[in-house]
Design a protein around this motif. Structure first.
Motif, short mmCIF file in Angstrom:
data_model
loop_
_atom_site.label_atom_id
_atom_site.label_comp_id
_atom_site.label_asym_id
_atom_site.label_seq_id
_atom_site.Cartn_x
_atom_site.Cartn_y
_atom_site.Cartn_z
N ALA A 1 0.83 -1.21 0.00
CA ALA A 1 0.00 0.00 0.00
C ALA A 1 0.86 1.25 0.00
O ALA A 1 1.98 1.27 0.51
CB ALA A 1 -0.92 0.02 1.21
N GLY A 2 0.28 2.29 -0.56
CA GLY A 2 0.84 3.62 -0.48
C GLY A 2 -0.17 4.54 0.17
O GLY A 2 -1.38 4.32 0.07
N VAL A 3 0.32 5.55 0.87
CA VAL A 3 -0.55 6.57 1.46
C VAL A 3 -0.01 7.94 1.07
O VAL A 3 1.19 8.09 0.77
CB VAL A 3 -0.67 6.46 3.00
N LEU A 4 -0.89 8.91 1.06
CA LEU A 4 -0.50 10.30 0.81
C LEU A 4 -1.54 11.20 1.41
O LEU A 4 -2.63 10.76 1.76
CB LEU A 4 -0.33 10.57 -0.69
N GLU A 5 -1.19 12.47 1.54
CA GLU A 5 -2.15 13.48 1.95
C GLU A 5 -2.32 14.48 0.82
O GLU A 5 -1.34 14.88 0.19
CB GLU A 5 -1.67 14.23 3.19
N ALA A 6 -3.57 14.86 0.57
CA ALA A 6 -3.86 15.89 -0.43
C ALA A 6 -4.78 16.92 0.23
O ALA A 6 -5.70 16.57 0.97
CB ALA A 6 -4.54 15.28 -1.65
N TRP A 7 -4.48 18.19 -0.04
CA TRP A 7 -5.32 19.26 0.49
C TRP A 7 -6.69 19.16 -0.15
O TRP A 7 -6.81 19.03 -1.38
CB TRP A 7 -4.65 20.60 0.21
N GLU A 8 -7.75 19.20 0.64
CA GLU A 8 -9.08 18.95 0.10
C GLU A 8 -9.53 19.99 -0.94
O GLU A 8 -10.38 19.69 -1.77
CB GLU A 8 -10.12 18.84 1.22
N ARG A 9 -8.93 21.16 -0.95
CA ARG A 9 -9.29 22.16 -1.96
C ARG A 9 -8.43 22.05 -3.22
O ARG A 9 -8.63 22.82 -4.16
CB ARG A 9 -9.15 23.57 -1.38
N ASN A 10 -7.51 21.11 -3.25
CA ASN A 10 -6.68 20.92 -4.44
C ASN A 10 -7.38 19.89 -5.34
O ASN A 10 -7.04 18.71 -5.37
CB ASN A 10 -5.27 20.45 -4.05
N SER A 11 -8.38 20.37 -6.07
CA SER A 11 -9.18 19.47 -6.90
C SER A 11 -8.36 18.82 -8.01
O SER A 11 -8.63 17.69 -8.39
CB SER A 11 -10.39 20.22 -7.48
N ARG A 12 -7.36 19.51 -8.51
CA ARG A 12 -6.51 18.94 -9.55
C ARG A 12 -5.79 17.69 -9.02
O ARG A 12 -5.76 16.66 -9.66
CB ARG A 12 -5.52 19.98 -10.05
N ALA A 13 -5.20 17.80 -7.83
CA ALA A 13 -4.51 16.65 -7.23
C ALA A 13 -5.51 15.55 -6.91
O ALA A 13 -5.24 14.37 -7.17
CB ALA A 13 -3.76 17.07 -5.98
N GLN A 14 -6.65 15.91 -6.34
CA GLN A 14 -7.66 14.91 -6.01
C GLN A 14 -8.04 14.10 -7.26
O GLN A 14 -8.13 12.86 -7.20
CB GLN A 14 -8.91 15.58 -5.42
N ALA A 15 -8.26 14.77 -8.37
CA ALA A 15 -8.65 14.08 -9.61
C ALA A 15 -7.50 13.22 -10.14
O ALA A 15 -7.72 12.10 -10.60
CB ALA A 15 -9.08 15.10 -10.67
N PHE A 16 -6.28 13.73 -10.08
CA PHE A 16 -5.10 12.98 -10.53
C PHE A 16 -4.98 11.67 -9.75
O PHE A 16 -4.85 10.59 -10.34
CB PHE A 16 -3.83 13.83 -10.35
N TYR A 17 -5.04 11.76 -8.44
CA TYR A 17 -4.88 10.55 -7.63
C TYR A 17 -6.05 9.58 -7.81
O TYR A 17 -5.85 8.36 -7.85
CB TYR A 17 -4.64 10.91 -6.16
N ALA A 18 -7.26 10.09 -7.94
CA ALA A 18 -8.41 9.22 -8.19
C ALA A 18 -8.23 8.45 -9.50
O ALA A 18 -8.53 7.25 -9.56
CB ALA A 18 -9.70 10.03 -8.22
N ARG A 19 -7.72 9.12 -10.54
CA ARG A 19 -7.47 8.43 -11.82
C ARG A 19 -6.46 7.30 -11.67
O ARG A 19 -6.48 6.35 -12.43
CB ARG A 19 -6.96 9.42 -12.88
N HIS A 20 -5.57 7.44 -10.69
CA HIS A 20 -4.54 6.42 -10.47
C HIS A 20 -4.93 5.40 -9.40
O HIS A 20 -4.10 4.61 -8.96
CB HIS A 20 -3.21 7.09 -10.13
N GLY A 21 -6.21 5.42 -8.97
CA GLY A 21 -6.71 4.39 -8.08
C GLY A 21 -6.68 4.68 -6.59
O GLY A 21 -7.00 3.82 -5.78
N TRP A 22 -6.31 5.89 -6.20
CA TRP A 22 -6.25 6.25 -4.78
C TRP A 22 -7.66 6.50 -4.26
O TRP A 22 -8.50 7.06 -4.95
CB TRP A 22 -5.41 7.50 -4.58
N MET A 23 -7.87 6.12 -2.99
CA MET A 23 -9.18 6.31 -2.35
C MET A 23 -8.97 6.93 -0.97
O MET A 23 -8.02 6.56 -0.27
CB MET A 23 -9.87 4.96 -2.18
#
Length: 178
Positions: A131-153
């Motif tokens: 597993a991998g973990v990371l933190e993304a700022w909730e207002r950073n929609s670009r990062a949120q979308a990028f990580y979702a495309r790569h399978g992060w939940m």
């Protein structure tokens, strides 16, 4: 580590890269924090830059962390930092943390972030981690979308961040390498 694809090389960062890494990080974080309501003055202050440079110096010198630079046509276009998980509830025997991926504004959408992400997944598999973990700022929609495309939940954990917005922890489960 050196990997080259589509004109972009990934290489391990060294102390000579600190100013360029700091500038790229400052530019990238200014773009997403400003879009989320943070003032540019806070983001680009000399004190903030100095603090970021110190943080990157510690990361480059830390034997438990890996910092990679993405270079295209002689220009640093991205950075990746990864290593053991920071949160005590994460087991370092099964997970690693993706601390940061930043791609130079103007180079977004060219596959550089995905190449850096793939290097993190290789890191997990090479270390037999699941597993991998990371933190993304909730207002950073670009990062949120990028990580979702790569399978992060999202895994349900969060901590306070700037501008009354949380950092949300995301998890990526990877199977054993084939």
């Amino acid at each position: 580590m050196i990997v080259t694809t589509f004109q972009t090389s990934l290489r391990t960062a060294n102390l000579d890269d600190l100013d360029e890494i700091t500038d790229l990080h400052t530019q990238a974080r200014t773009a997403y924090y400003q879009a989320g309501g943070h003032s540019e003055t806070e983001l680009t202050s000399p004190e903030g830059r100095s603090s970021r440079r110190e943080m990157w110096m510690r990361a480059v010198q830390d034997d438990t962390k890996t910092v990679l630079c993405a270079v295209r046509e002689g220009e640093m276009v991205g950075i990746l930092a990864m290593g053991p998980p920071l949160d005590p509830d994460m087991d370092a025997a099964s997970a690693a943390q993706l601390y940061q991926i930043h791609v130079r504004a103007g180079r977004w959408g060219q596959g550089i972030g995905s190449q850096l992400h793939a290097a993190f997944v290789r890191f997990l598999r090479d270390a037999s981690l699941t597993a991998g973990v990371l933190e993304a700022w909730e207002r950073n929609s670009r990062a949120q979308a990028f990580y979702a495309r790569h399978g992060w939940m999202p895994d349900g954990h969060h901590r306070p961040g700037p501008c009354d917005a949380n950092y949300v922890r995301l998890r990526l489960d990877v199977g054993p390498s084939a």
